[in-house]
Design an enzyme around this catalytic site. Structure first.
Site, short mmCIF file in Angstrom:
data_model
loop_
_atom_site.label_atom_id
_atom_site.label_comp_id
_atom_site.label_asym_id
_atom_site.label_seq_id
_atom_site.Cartn_x
_atom_site.Cartn_y
_atom_site.Cartn_z
N HIS A 58 0.82 -1.22 0.00
CA HIS A 58 0.00 0.00 0.00
C HIS A 58 0.86 1.28 0.00
O HIS A 58 0.54 2.23 0.69
CB HIS A 58 -1.01 -0.03 1.15
CG HIS A 58 -0.41 -0.18 2.53
ND1 HIS A 58 -0.98 -0.93 3.52
CD2 HIS A 58 0.72 0.34 3.07
CE1 HIS A 58 -0.23 -0.87 4.61
NE2 HIS A 58 0.80 -0.10 4.37
N HIS B 12 -0.83 4.83 9.67
CA HIS B 12 0.55 5.34 9.71
C HIS B 12 0.58 6.65 10.49
O HIS B 12 0.78 7.71 9.91
CB HIS B 12 1.09 5.57 8.31
CG HIS B 12 1.06 4.34 7.45
ND1 HIS B 12 -0.08 3.87 6.86
CD2 HIS B 12 2.05 3.49 7.07
CE1 HIS B 12 0.20 2.77 6.17
NE2 HIS B 12 1.48 2.53 6.28
N HIS C 240 10.76 -3.81 2.88
CA HIS C 240 11.16 -2.40 2.79
C HIS C 240 11.62 -1.92 4.15
O HIS C 240 11.20 -2.42 5.18
CB HIS C 240 10.06 -1.50 2.22
CG HIS C 240 8.79 -1.34 3.02
ND1 HIS C 240 8.02 -2.38 3.45
CD2 HIS C 240 8.14 -0.21 3.42
CE1 HIS C 240 6.95 -1.92 4.08
NE2 HIS C 240 7.00 -0.60 4.10
N GLU D 97 5.20 -5.52 8.27
CA GLU D 97 3.79 -5.34 7.86
C GLU D 97 3.21 -6.61 7.25
O GLU D 97 1.99 -6.77 7.20
CB GLU D 97 3.68 -4.22 6.81
CG GLU D 97 3.90 -2.83 7.37
CD GLU D 97 3.83 -1.75 6.27
OE1 GLU D 97 3.95 -0.58 6.63
OE2 GLU D 97 3.68 -2.07 5.06
#
Lengths: 132, 281
Positions: free
Chosen positions: B12, B59, B193, B240
């Site tokens: 996302h 976030h 990431h 995540e």
């Protein structure tokens, strides 16, 4: 004194755990306040005065004023909260990532296009021992 | 009876939303990313879920450090696109399904998953980018959405095993709802990431592809991946991926992998995407 953790031996990586969250609470909540345009304006008008309203350490305030991203992370800052600060500065995630890695934005962007930083050689602190 | 019949997973990345909103999808950098979602866009037109339970993480948008719920279920009638500091994304309001959400909350808690119930929440790119990738830019989202927010910002995120089991409980909860509804679960975030510190930019293609294989064919082994392994191998933000396990747990033991897409990079991130359907549908 920090408790030792199994993730302490990952190089160049600060895991935002409960201890760091406690340490960085006001630093991160200050960043969060920049979501509101009126706060961004007040911060821009006088950064030091705005920071003085937050009960954070002087070291944390100085790191904010210097935009020392790795310094802020070492003092309990979390990247998603720091993003409120760098986005209000007009910087992108990729630009700040480049700064944190000590790279130029061009070199960093090229590294990502070439497949990113490999896991090989970047897993353990010992992998980085002989780096310049 | 309501039924979960399929699931999908996708990264996302916020920059993907920006590219879409600014009409950059045909630029050489972004074109391969959006091409990877053409299958899902066509598939969803026929699959037509009534409700999507969308597993994502906030976030530092709706939740600051003031409160950090591990699992939060969005029970409101609607959720606005959040202003993350550069203005809200120009996307339709997300319509919830408060009746099903209330049933899920009640069923999950009695099933020993202690959900936080959220009755007001703006949703950030974590939720709206997957909707845009799959549905494009419609006037209104064609399905109801129940947001399920997972804390992955402050360590530790819930374990992979806990997420897999929550997915299973979610399936039981959906299947005990009397109305006939076609329900899908989406798991978002990842893949490898790292956005912070001198190791930022880490990408691990081997880990990501193995994770997709295990998730599809041997979810118990995917669920056994430790937090340390995620951090070391997939980067500090790669953790995540536990959210994909909630989606997988909600599906049957055996699934058809209808589509797989993997691409590096989108900004700082490896993009991964799976479309899975229960066997025996």
């Amino acid at each position: 004194m920090r408790e030792p953790h199994d993730y302490d031996d990952i190089p160049g990586t600060t895991v935002f755990d409960a201890e760091r969250s406690r340490q960085g609470y006001h630093l991160n909540q200050f960043c969060m306040s920049l979501m509101k345009p009126e706060n961004r304006e007040r911060f821009r008008a006088n950064e030091a005065a705005y920071l003085a309203e937050w009960p954070m350490s002087e070291e944390q305030r100085q790191a904010v004023l210097r935009r020392d991203w790795n310094g802020m992370i070492a003092l309990g800052g979390n990247i998603y909260f720091l993003a409120k600060l760098f986005l209000s500065d007009g910087k992108s995630f990729q630009q700040v990532a480049a700064i944190m890695t000590g790279s130029t934005q061009e070199a960093y962007a090229q590294m990502m296009l070439d497949g990113g930083r490999p896991a090989e050689g970047n897993r353990y602190l010992s992998d980085w021992k002989n780096r310049g | 009876m309501a039924k979960i019949f399929a699931g999908l997973s996708t990264s996302h990345v916020p920059a993907v939303g920006v590219a879409l909103d600014l009409g950059k999808t045909q630029q050489p950098y972004w074109q391969p990313v959006f091409k990877g979602y053409e299958f899902a866009k066509e598939w969803i037109r026929h699959a037509r879920p009534d409700v999507v339970i969308l597993v994502f993480n906030d976030h530092a948008t709706a939740f600051s450090l003031q409160m950090i719920p591990t699992f939060a279920l969005g029970c409101a009638a609607e959720f606005k696109s959040a202003d993350e500091g550069w203005g809200p994304r120009p996307v339709p309001v997300v319509k919830g399904h408060p009746e099903l959400a209330a049933h899920l909350a009640q069923s999950l808690i009695l099933d020993e998953f202690d959900m936080t119930i959220v009755n007001e929440m703006d949703v950030d790119h974590g939720l709206t980018v997957p909707l845009s990738l799959v549905y494009g830019q419609p006037e209104a989202w064609p399905c109801k959405v129940i947001p399920l927010a997972v804390n992955v910002v402050q360590y530790p995120a819930p374990t992979g095993n806990r997420c897999l089991n929550l997915g299973r409980a979610l399936r039981r909860a959906v299947e005990s709802y009397p109305e006939d509804l076609r329900v899908m679960v989406w798991g978002t975030g990842g893949m490898s990431h790292q956005l912070q510190g001198p190791r930022a930019g880490l990408i691990n293609r081997e880990f990501d592809l193995r994770f997709m294989d295990l998730l599809v064919n041997d979810p118990e082994r995917a669920a056994a991946i430790s937090h340390l392994e995620y951090l070391r191998e997939a980067g500090s933000e790669g953790i995540e991926l536990v959210m994909w396990l909630i989606m997988r747990g909600a599906l049957s033991n055996e699934v058809h992998e209808l589509h797989r897409f993997y691409h590096v990079p989108a900004s700082n991130t490896a993009i991964g995407h799976l479309v899975l359907e229960n066997k025996g549908n």
